[in-house]
Design an enzyme around this catalytic site. Structure first.
Site, PDB file in Angstrom:
ATOM      1  N   SER A 170      47.962  37.103  34.503  1.00 30.76           N
ATOM      2  CA  SER A 170      48.829  36.554  35.551  1.00 30.76           C
ATOM      3  C   SER A 170      48.377  35.144  35.911  1.00 30.76           C
ATOM      4  O   SER A 170      47.189  34.882  36.077  1.00 30.76           O
ATOM      5  CB  SER A 170      48.785  37.446  36.790  1.00 30.76           C
ATOM      6  N   GLU A 204      45.363  32.008  39.488  1.00 29.56           N
ATOM      7  CA  GLU A 204      44.514  33.143  39.113  1.00 29.56           C
ATOM      8  C   GLU A 204      43.817  32.843  37.789  1.00 29.56           C
ATOM      9  O   GLU A 204      42.689  33.248  37.558  1.00 29.56           O
ATOM     10  CB  GLU A 204      45.335  34.421  39.004  1.00 29.56           C
ATOM     11  N   ARG A 220      41.036  39.480  43.908  1.00 27.35           N
ATOM     12  CA  ARG A 220      40.845  38.659  42.723  1.00 27.35           C
ATOM     13  C   ARG A 220      39.683  37.661  42.824  1.00 27.35           C
ATOM     14  O   ARG A 220      39.716  36.600  42.222  1.00 27.35           O
ATOM     15  CB  ARG A 220      42.139  37.921  42.355  1.00 27.35           C
TER      16      ARG A 220
END
Length: 319
Positions: free
Chosen positions: A235, A305, A186
Site C-alpha cells: 500500500s 506507507e 504502521r
C-alpha cells in the site's frame, strides 16, 4: 574462510569505499544494482551491497565498519522505493542466514529475512492458528517488525512476543518485548539504528486444514482486490484515522492517473504501478501529486506507507 567478492565500482560513488570495509564471510559488491530486487523494478545502485553469511557475520561487520559509513537495511524490498540516484554507503540485504523458521509449541520463531508467507505456512503445518494474516502481507518479517505490518484485521503487534535486534553502530544485541517497541499504526518507535534479527510470534492451537482454508481465502481476496501481478509494492499510503486511503484517492479523481511510466492502479487506488518504463522519480512524483489532490479535495494529508530511500538522479553527484 572464503574471501568476499569485491567488484570495483563503475559509478561516481566513492571509488575507495569497498576497500575501507572490514573482511566478511558473506558478499560485498560495489555499485550493485538494486532495480531488479525491488518490487517496483526501479532505482539506482547501492554504493556497496553487503549480504551477510549469517547473524555473526552481520554483527562482526557492524562492530568493525568505519563510523562514517552509513548503513541501510533491506529485506525483499516489497514496500520500498529506491530513488534513481542510488543509495550511498552500505546497503545490507538480509537473505540466506536469516530465513530460518521453526515451530515451538504455539510459537513460531522466524529470522528477519523469512518471507511472511512462509512463516504463515510454517504455522499452518504445525497447527498454529492466528498467523494466517501473514500470507496476505508482502515482504519479510524484518520489515513487518519495523512497520507493524498487518492485514485482514491483525497486525504484528497482536502476535509478537519478542524480537531480537542488533544496534548498527555498536553491535549490541538486545531482545525487545512487544511492549518495548512502541507500536502504533504502521510504525514502531524503536530507533532506526536497531536492525531486527529475528522474532518470536505466538498463535494458538488450531486445525491445519482449517488454517490452510483461511489462508486460501486471504490470498484469494488479495488477488481479487490488489494488482499483485504488476510491478507494484505494498500500500502506498497509510489510512488516515477514520478514513480509507483508497477512497480518498478515488474521490480525488486519481484512479488511473499517470505520470511518465507510473500509474495509479485502476484495480486498487492505493497502489502505484510501474507500467514498464517508469523511473523512481515518476513513481514518487505521482505519489506526491496524489497527495496534493487528496488534500485539495478533502483537506486530509496522506502519509507515505512506502519507504523511500536513496538520492534522486543527479543529486549529490550520483548518476
Amino acid at each position: 574462510m572464503m574471501a568476499a567478492e569485491r567488484i570495483q565500482p563503475t559509478s561516481v560513488f566513492q571509488p575507495g569505499l569497498i576497500d575501507r570495509l572490514p573482511a566478511v564471510r558473506g558478499r560485498l559488491r560495489a555499485n550493485a544494482p538494486l532495480k531488479d530486487v525491488t518490487w517496483f523494478r526501479v532505482g539506482g545502485p547501492a554504493e556497496v551491497l553487503f549480504r551477510p553469511a549469517d547473524r555473526d557475520d552481520l554483527i562482526d561487520f557492524l562492530k568493525a565498519r568505519p563510523a562514517d559509513v552509513p548503513v541501510t537495511v533491506l529485506g525483499v524490498a516489497s514496500n520500498l522505493l529506491v530513488r534513481d540516484g542510488g543509495v550511498p554507503g552500505v546497503v545490507i540485504r538480509l537473505l540466506r542466514g536469516f530465513v530460518d523458521m521453526q515451530a515451538d509449541g504455539n510459537d513460531v520463531l522466524a529470522g528477519a529475512g523469512a518471507l511472511d508467507l512462509n512463516v504463515a505456512k510454517t504455522a499452518q503445518q504445525a497447527g498454529v492458528a492466528g498467523l494466517e494474516f501473514l500470507c496476505g502481507v508482502p515482504g519479510a518479517i524484518g520489515g513487518a517488525l519495523r512497520m507493524n505490518a498487518g492485514a485482514y484485521g491483525t497486525e504484528i503487534k497482536d502476535v509478537l512476543v519478542e524480537a531480537e535486534a542488533v544496534h548498527a553502530e555498536t553491535g549490541e544485541i538486545r531482545t525487545f518485548g512487544v511492549d518495548e517497541l512502541g507500536y502504533s499504526y504502521r510504525q514502531s518507535s524503536l530507533p532506526a539504528e536497531w536492525i531486527f534479527l529475528s522474532a518470536r510470534l505466538r498463535g494458538h492451537a488450531g486445525d491445519p486444514e482449517a488454517i490452510g482454508q483461511r489462508m486460501l481465502e486471504i490470498q484469494g481476496q488479495r488477488g481479487d482486490s490488489q494488482p499483485i501481478k504488476t510491478a507494484t509494492s505494498g500500500s502506498t499510503f497509510k489510512n488516515p484515522e477514520g478514513h480509507k486511503a483508497w477512497q480518498l484517492i478515488d474521490q480525488a479523481g486519481c484512479r488511473g492517473l499517470t505520470m511518465g511510466g507510473a500509474q495509479v492502479s485502476e484495480k486498487h487506488t492505493n497502489f502505484l504501478i510501474n507500467t514498464g518504463a517508469a523511473t523512481a522519480a515518476d513513481l514518487e512524483a505521482l505519489g506526491e501529486e496524489v497527495r496534493r489532490r487528496v488534500f485539495e479535495t478533502s483537506g486530509i494529508q496522506l502519509d507515505w506507507e512506502i519507504r523511500r530511500i536513496g538520492i534522486a538522479a543527479g543529486e549529490g553527484g550520483a548518476a
